[in-house]
Enzyme design. Structure first.
Site, short mmCIF file in Angstrom:
data_model
loop_
_atom_site.label_atom_id
_atom_site.label_comp_id
_atom_site.label_asym_id
_atom_site.label_seq_id
_atom_site.Cartn_x
_atom_site.Cartn_y
_atom_site.Cartn_z
N TYR A 1 -19.45 -3.53 4.74
CA TYR A 1 -18.51 -2.72 5.49
C TYR A 1 -18.72 -1.25 5.14
CZ TYR A 1 -14.22 -0.83 7.33
OH TYR A 1 -13.31 -0.06 8.01
N ARG B 1 8.31 -0.12 -4.61
CA ARG B 1 6.89 0.26 -4.69
C ARG B 1 6.09 -0.80 -5.45
NH1 ARG B 1 6.89 5.12 -7.28
NH2 ARG B 1 5.95 4.16 -9.09
N LYS C 1 -7.63 -7.64 10.20
CA LYS C 1 -8.53 -8.34 11.11
C LYS C 1 -7.98 -9.74 11.42
CE LYS C 1 -10.79 -4.55 10.41
NZ LYS C 1 -11.81 -4.41 9.39
N ASP D 1 -15.70 -10.14 -0.27
CA ASP D 1 -15.00 -9.69 0.93
C ASP D 1 -15.20 -10.79 1.97
OD1 ASP D 1 -14.23 -8.62 3.37
OD2 ASP D 1 -15.02 -6.61 2.95
#
Ligand SMILES: *Cc1c(COP(=O)(O)O)cnc(C)c1O
Length: 385
Positions: free
Chosen positions: A105, A53, A203, A178
């Site tokens: 976004y 994890r 993307k 971003d």
């Protein structure tokens, strides 16, 4: 292949030149283990690995490659772009002030306006294309993070990374960018002064529309970076092993995919700007576009594969056009090898700043002439319907 003389394109193509030391395989294995053997002295010092994890060896190559492409010391890959972006805000404290774009976004804007605000962040939404608007919103000593997205969904406004970095730092704040749409092929925000670069790796980085992933690269491996890493380990917002492998496989072709998409998007933007059924083309590569000068300063080698068109005849004509394409695919998302078209206002819903006549185009790697002809016939048939 640690040598700095290799260009970013070469590093990406060969995934840093990694060769398996035992088998000499040119592609790494996928490590499925969730746990690791403890040493006899009761430490984990021989491997540094405890439990998956926190991290996984399958992440190593993708993170090292992305850090090299962005020019930062360390990268962290996440289970999604949203988990990467939200970690940047969760690493702050309730009561902290942040300045974020009005146009960005949609899902992240929504999270900032709801969850992050309820959690206690003071969030100011500003016109991030205006340095003056950002300067007016930044509060020295109180603002902890300024966030930009450039070019910004879905109207592709451009923010001036270098100028905003200076403002943020003067006020004692970090700058996060971003850079999903620009990709490290076109813009390297850390070199322009940003402290954090975020990607929806779903993307362009992956590029094949077959995983959901996110990534962060920071300018320094400092206490803030440790908090980001801890948030990822505690919340378990890690990428699956197979997805991490697919991300690395996709990043090898990042440069040719993005360069091809830029050329096609530029030619489509120029051709559709003169189209009788189109009112306006929004694309940073058009000299008439408001953000063109800023884009030309901070985007090298192209203006990206994303553009939007505003269709004459409003929302009805835009939706009717999207209904009549063949080669373009009607779907959300962006940055894959297949070209996508989307009526953004429908998916963003009420309260969206997106104009109702706007179609968002994600240009893939098909033939640009085919993409032009397909959208052209759809516009004409929708107009005559
Ligand atoms: C898709 C996207 C995100 C969110 O990423 P996910 O991988 O879908 O969670 C954030 N920013 C931009 C610019 C995006 O396009």
């Amino acid at each position: 292949m640690k040598n700095v003389q290799f260009s970013a394109a070469s590093l990406a193509a060969q995934a840093m030149g990694w060769i398996d030391p035992v088998t000499k395989a040119v592609v790494p294995p996928i490590h499925m283990a969730s746990t690791y053997l403890r040493d006899e002295d009761n430490t984990y010092s021989s491997s540094g690995r405890v439990y998956a994890r926190a991290d996984n060896p399958t992440f190593d190559q993708a993170e090292a490659t992305l850090a090299a492409l962005e020019g930062g010391p360390k990268a962290l890959i996440f289970s999604s772009g949203m988990s990467a972006a939200s970690a940047c805000f969760l690493a702050l404290s309730p009561g902290d002030h942040v300045v974020v774009p009005k146009i960005m976004y949609w899902a992240l804007r929504n999270w900032l306006a709801t969850f992050a605000t309820h959690w206690g962040l003071k969030v100011d939404f500003v016109d991030a294309e205006s340095n003056d608007a950002i300067a007016a919103a930044v509060q020295p000593g109180r603002t902890k993070l300024v966030w930009l997205e450039t070019p910004a969904n879905p109207t592709w406004g451009v923010s001036d990374i270098a100028a905003v970095a200076e403002m943020a730092h003067k006020a004692g704040a970090l700058l996060g960018v971003d850079s999903t749409v620009a990709t490290p092929v076109l813009t390297r925000p850390l070199e322009l002064g940003a402290d954090i670069v975020m990607h929806s790796a779903t993307k362009y980085l992956n590029g094949h529309s077959d995983i959901i992933a996110g990534a962060l690269v920071t300018a320094r491996e400092d206490a803030y970076w440790t908090r980001l890493r801890t948030i990822r380990a505690q919340l378990g917002t890690i990428l699956g092993q197979t997805e991490a492998w697919l991300l690395m496989r996709g990043m090898r072709t990042l440069f040719p995919r993005v360069q091809w998409a830029c050329r096609s998007a530029q030619s489509l933007a120029e051709r559709f700007a003169a189209h009788p059924m189109i009112a306006e083309v929004l694309y940073p590569g058009l000299p008439s576009f408001a953000g063109h000068a800023a884009a030309a300063r901070q985007m090298k080698g192209g203006f990206g594969g994303m553009l939007s068109v505003r269709v004459k005849g409003g929302e009805r004509a835009a939706i009717a056009t999207a209904a009549r394409v063949g080669l373009w695919k009607r779907a959300t998302s962006l940055g894959g090898v297949e070209s996508l078209i989307e009526h953004r206002a429908s998916i963003e819903g009420s309260g969206t700043p997106c104009p109702p006549d706007l179609l968002r185009l994600s240009v893939g790697v098909e033939d640009a002439g085919d993409l032009h002809d397909d959208l052209d016939q759809a516009l004409r048939r929708a107009h005559n319907a």
